[in-house]
Each structure stands twice: as C-alpha cells, then as structure tokens.
Design an enzyme around this catalytic site. Structure first.
Site, PDB file in Angstrom:
ATOM      1  N   GLY A 104      -4.234   6.855  -3.129  1.00 41.34           N
ATOM      2  CA  GLY A 104      -3.346   7.608  -4.009  1.00 41.34           C
ATOM      3  C   GLY A 104      -3.439   7.195  -5.474  1.00 41.34           C
ATOM      4  N   ASN A 105      -3.652   5.890  -5.728  1.00 40.64           N
ATOM      5  CA  ASN A 105      -3.655   5.430  -7.119  1.00 40.64           C
ATOM      6  C   ASN A 105      -4.878   5.901  -7.903  1.00 40.64           C
ATOM      7  OD1 ASN A 105      -5.331   3.742  -5.650  1.00 40.64           O
ATOM      8  ND2 ASN A 105      -4.894   1.953  -6.904  1.00 40.64           N
TER       9      ASN A 105
ATOM     10  N   LYS B  65       4.571  12.086  10.609  1.00 33.01           N
ATOM     11  CA  LYS B  65       4.263  11.981   9.184  1.00 33.01           C
ATOM     12  C   LYS B  65       5.137  12.914   8.356  1.00 33.01           C
ATOM     13  CE  LYS B  65       0.482  11.552   5.972  1.00 33.01           C
ATOM     14  NZ  LYS B  65       1.000  10.337   5.365  1.00 33.01           N
TER      15      LYS B  65
ATOM     16  N   LYS C  81      -6.822  10.097   5.878  1.00 33.09           N
ATOM     17  CA  LYS C  81      -8.108  10.102   5.181  1.00 33.09           C
ATOM     18  C   LYS C  81      -8.932   8.852   5.494  1.00 33.09           C
ATOM     19  CE  LYS C  81      -7.485   7.227   1.287  1.00 33.09           C
ATOM     20  NZ  LYS C  81      -6.433   6.438   1.875  1.00 33.09           N
TER      21      LYS C  81
HETATM   22  P1  ADP Z   1      -3.492   4.545  -0.161  1.00 34.66           P
HETATM   23  O1  ADP Z   1      -2.937   5.630  -1.009  1.00 34.66           O
HETATM   24  O2  ADP Z   1      -4.599   3.797  -0.841  1.00 34.66           O
HETATM   25  O3  ADP Z   1      -3.837   4.976   1.235  1.00 34.66           O
HETATM   26  P2  ADP Z   1      -1.239   3.082   0.988  1.00 34.66           P
HETATM   27  O4  ADP Z   1       0.028   2.902   0.246  1.00 34.66           O
HETATM   28  O5  ADP Z   1      -1.268   4.030   2.130  1.00 34.66           O
HETATM   29  O6  ADP Z   1      -2.341   3.424  -0.095  1.00 34.66           O
HETATM   30  O7  ADP Z   1      -1.721   1.646   1.535  1.00 34.66           O
HETATM   31  C1  ADP Z   1      -1.872   0.515   0.686  1.00 34.66           C
HETATM   32  C2  ADP Z   1      -0.627  -0.361   0.736  1.00 34.66           C
HETATM   33  O8  ADP Z   1      -0.517  -1.040   1.974  1.00 34.66           O
HETATM   34  C3  ADP Z   1      -0.619  -1.521  -0.238  1.00 34.66           C
HETATM   35  O9  ADP Z   1      -0.239  -1.108  -1.520  1.00 34.66           O
HETATM   36  C4  ADP Z   1       0.385  -2.491   0.392  1.00 34.66           C
HETATM   37  O10 ADP Z   1       1.660  -2.367  -0.203  1.00 34.66           O
HETATM   38  C5  ADP Z   1       0.484  -2.030   1.836  1.00 34.66           C
HETATM   39  N1  ADP Z   1       0.273  -3.051   2.855  1.00 34.66           N
HETATM   40  C6  ADP Z   1       0.911  -3.053   4.058  1.00 34.66           C
HETATM   41  N2  ADP Z   1       0.539  -4.075   4.818  1.00 34.66           N
HETATM   42  C7  ADP Z   1      -0.373  -4.779   4.093  1.00 34.66           C
HETATM   43  C8  ADP Z   1      -1.126  -5.965   4.340  1.00 34.66           C
HETATM   44  N3  ADP Z   1      -1.023  -6.632   5.511  1.00 34.66           N
HETATM   45  N4  ADP Z   1      -1.966  -6.411   3.384  1.00 34.66           N
HETATM   46  C9  ADP Z   1      -2.074  -5.741   2.224  1.00 34.66           C
HETATM   47  N5  ADP Z   1      -1.389  -4.619   1.912  1.00 34.66           N
HETATM   48  C10 ADP Z   1      -0.532  -4.125   2.841  1.00 34.66           C
HETATM   49 MG    MG Z   2      -2.464   5.710   2.724  1.00 38.72          MG
END
Ligand code: ADP
Ligand code: MG
Length: 314
Positions: free
Chosen positions: A13-14, A130, A214
């Site tokens: 997402g970022n 979801k 994804k």
């Molecule tokens: P994306 O949009 O890249 O799919 P997500 O928010 O779905 O991002 O997933 C990334 C997030 O997962 C990180 O920002 C972090 O806050 C979270 N996260 C959860 N568990 C863990 C973990 N064990 N180690 C690192 N990050 C984690």
């Molecule tokens: Mg994600």
C-alpha cells in the site's frame, strides 16, 4: 559472478498512497526503486495491492447507484478491474518517464488486466472475512444486505462494513500472455490487487465477490514465470518474531522450516505479515534456487544484494 535475475515485485500500500494526488506522487518514488533494479539488468514484473483504491471505486459506484436508480450496483470484480487500469495507468506513466530519464528510450511498459481463477469450493467463501468499502450505520447495512445480498459485519465498534471472501488464487488466466511479454523483455504490470477473481462456468469466467490477496497472487505468478526471486515490498524493512514486544527480533535469513515454525507459533499477524510469509514460503519451497525477500521499497536494491530484508529460501 553477476547474474541477471527474473524478479516478481509485489508493491504494498505504501508504494501507491491513499488518494488520487498521493498516488501520482508515490508512483514517482516507486518508479525510481523499480528502475534501479531494471538498470542493474534484472527482468522486473510488477504486482501491486489495491486496498484503498478498490474501496474508493466501490464507494463511488455505490454513490452512483444511490443517485441514479437506473444504475445497478457495480460488481466487485468490475471495481477490481477499474483499479487495475487506474493504478496501471499511473505506474506505466511514472515508469516510462523514469526509464527515459535513464536512457531506456524504447523499453515498453504494459499493464495486463488480469483475471485470476479461484475455486468456488474454497472454504473462504463460507467465511467472508475481508472488510471493504466505507463504514455504515446498522440501517444502511441492513438495506445493503436486503437489496444486494451483501454480507455485512460490525467492524471493531466503528460501524458496519461489507465483508468479502479472500480465496486462494488457483490459475492466472492471462498467464501465457504475461510470459510472452516478460520473455520479450517488456516491463509488465499485472495481477493488480491480487487479480480480478473469477470462477469457471463452462466457457464463461464469472466475476466473484471476493478479493484475492496480492501476496498470494504474486507468489503464484512468480512460480509460473519461473522467477528467481519474489520480492514483497512493504512498510517494514524486515519481518520480526515477537513483533512489537520487548523481545522483538528482526529476521534476516530464514529456512522454510524456520518460517513454518514461526507461522505455527503465531508470530505474524493475519491479514498483514502472515500472507507475506506464507506467500514467500510457497514460492521458496516450490523449486530449488528460488528466494523470497520481504523488505522496504527503498531497500529493494540492498535486499537483492543480501544486505537487508528478511530472506526465505530452501
Ligand atoms: P502491505 O500494504 O504492504 O500489504 P500490510 O499492512 O498488509 O502492508 O502488512 C505490513 C505490516 O505488517 C507492517 O507494517 C507491520 O505493521 C505488520 N506486521 C504484522 N506482524 C508483523 C511481524 N511479525 N513482523 C513485521 N511486521 C508485521
Ligand atoms: Mg497487505
């Protein structure tokens, strides 16, 4: 010895931001990071998420149906298709510009509107989990349930939201076309938002009310493309065990067994890090020589060189 790699990159997402203007800015940084890898000679295939974008499109289309009774509700599969085209458009443009700046005047960038087949018997359809779209009052939620047959759930005290299934991808319908484009050295953007979920109905592919992760779609794509690497770019430099706790430990190199053990011990949050680790394990365990890497967008180059990120391999 330097080896040119075939790399599937999944953008989180970022990499795209949350609004139209944010996305137009964010893709510039994203394009730079991707072009760094292209410049090093790697063959790059791009997958992206679409959470905020598909939510936005879904809400806009819902507003259209409310205002104009002649406009029926837009299927979720159509909203995913719209998001693929819109995000692809911004990424294509940003990549084209960045490539030109670096002297790649003729490297074509192309977005493939991608359908991904799911199994109608996938257990996920029995337990839609979801949340998508905007928050609603109980009355609005009931109306939506009655009118469109949507499944609504209360979301952590913040109101009601529509929930959809998140089934596993089974087959990428446009896989052959994608392989041809990648073989011919085109920069391909595909499987956006995990792909448009479809189920096979005779010769017809019917859109499904679902969202495919994804991370899983990019793992399947990487396997079918016989890629060397799957890189999942997200908001953290590494995955951790005991994430957010005092004894938090960032992970560098993980074997499949270690990764599976940490999954079983519940170290990765469902819906965020868990699908990434699972997708990484699926890819890395599918054949010898396949490595998965999880890191930050701006660390992708260092990650490929083994300097950072969490890497999973046999
Ligand atoms: P994306 O949009 O890249 O799919 P997500 O928010 O779905 O991002 O997933 C990334 C997030 O997962 C990180 O920002 C972090 O806050 C979270 N996260 C959860 N568990 C863990 C973990 N064990 N180690 C690192 N990050 C984690
Ligand atoms: Mg994600």
């Amino acid at each position: 010895m330097y080896k040119r790699k075939r790399i599937v990159i999944a953008l989180g997402g970022n990499a795209l931001g949350n609004t139209l203007p944010e996305q137009m800015e964010a893709v510039k940084t994203t394009a730079k990071a991707l072009c760094d890898l292209i410049e090093e000679g790697h063959q790059v295939v791009v997958v992206h998420g679409n959470g905020p974008q598909v939510g936005m499109i879904n809400n806009a289309m819902a507003a259209l149906s409310r205002e104009d009774k002649n406009q029926p509700n837009t299927p979720l599969s159509v909203s995913v298709a719209m998001s693929q085209a819109y995000i692809g458009y911004d990424l294509q443009n940003a990549l084209r510009e960045e490539l030109r700046k670096r002297g790649f005047m003729r490297t074509p960038v192309v977005t493939v509107v991608t359908q991904v087949r799911v199994d109608p018997a996938d257990p996920a359809f029995k337990n839609p989990s979801k949340p998508i779209g905007h928050f609603m009052s109980k009355e609005e939620a009931q109306y939506q349930e009655k009118t469109y047959g949507h499944i609504m759930k209360e979301d952590a005290g913040r109101g009601y939201r529509r929930v959809v299934a998140s089934p596993k991808p089974v087959e990428i319908v446009e896989q052959d076309a994608i392989n041809s484009l990648v073989d011919a050295n085109k920069i391909v953007i595909c499987c956006g938002g995990g792909g448009i979920p479809v189920v096979l109905n005779g010769d017809h592919l019917k859109g499904a009310s679902a969202v495919i992760d994804k991370d899983f779609a990019s793992s399947l794509l990487a396997q079918r493309l016989d890629a060397d690497m799957l890189i999942i770019l997200t908001a953290v430099e590494k995955a951790a065990i005991n994430f957010g706790k005092e004894n938090e430990k960032w992970l560098d190199d993980l074997t499949i067994e270690e990764a599976r053990q940490y999954i079983a011990e519940g170290h990765f949050a469902a819906g965020s890090m868990l699908p990434k680790i699972q997708a990484a394990v699926d890819f890395a365990s599918s054949a010898a020589g396949r490595t998965a890497l999880i890191t930050l967008l701006e660390k992708a180059r260092d990650g490929i060189q083994g300097k950072t990120g969490t890497r999973i391999h046999l």
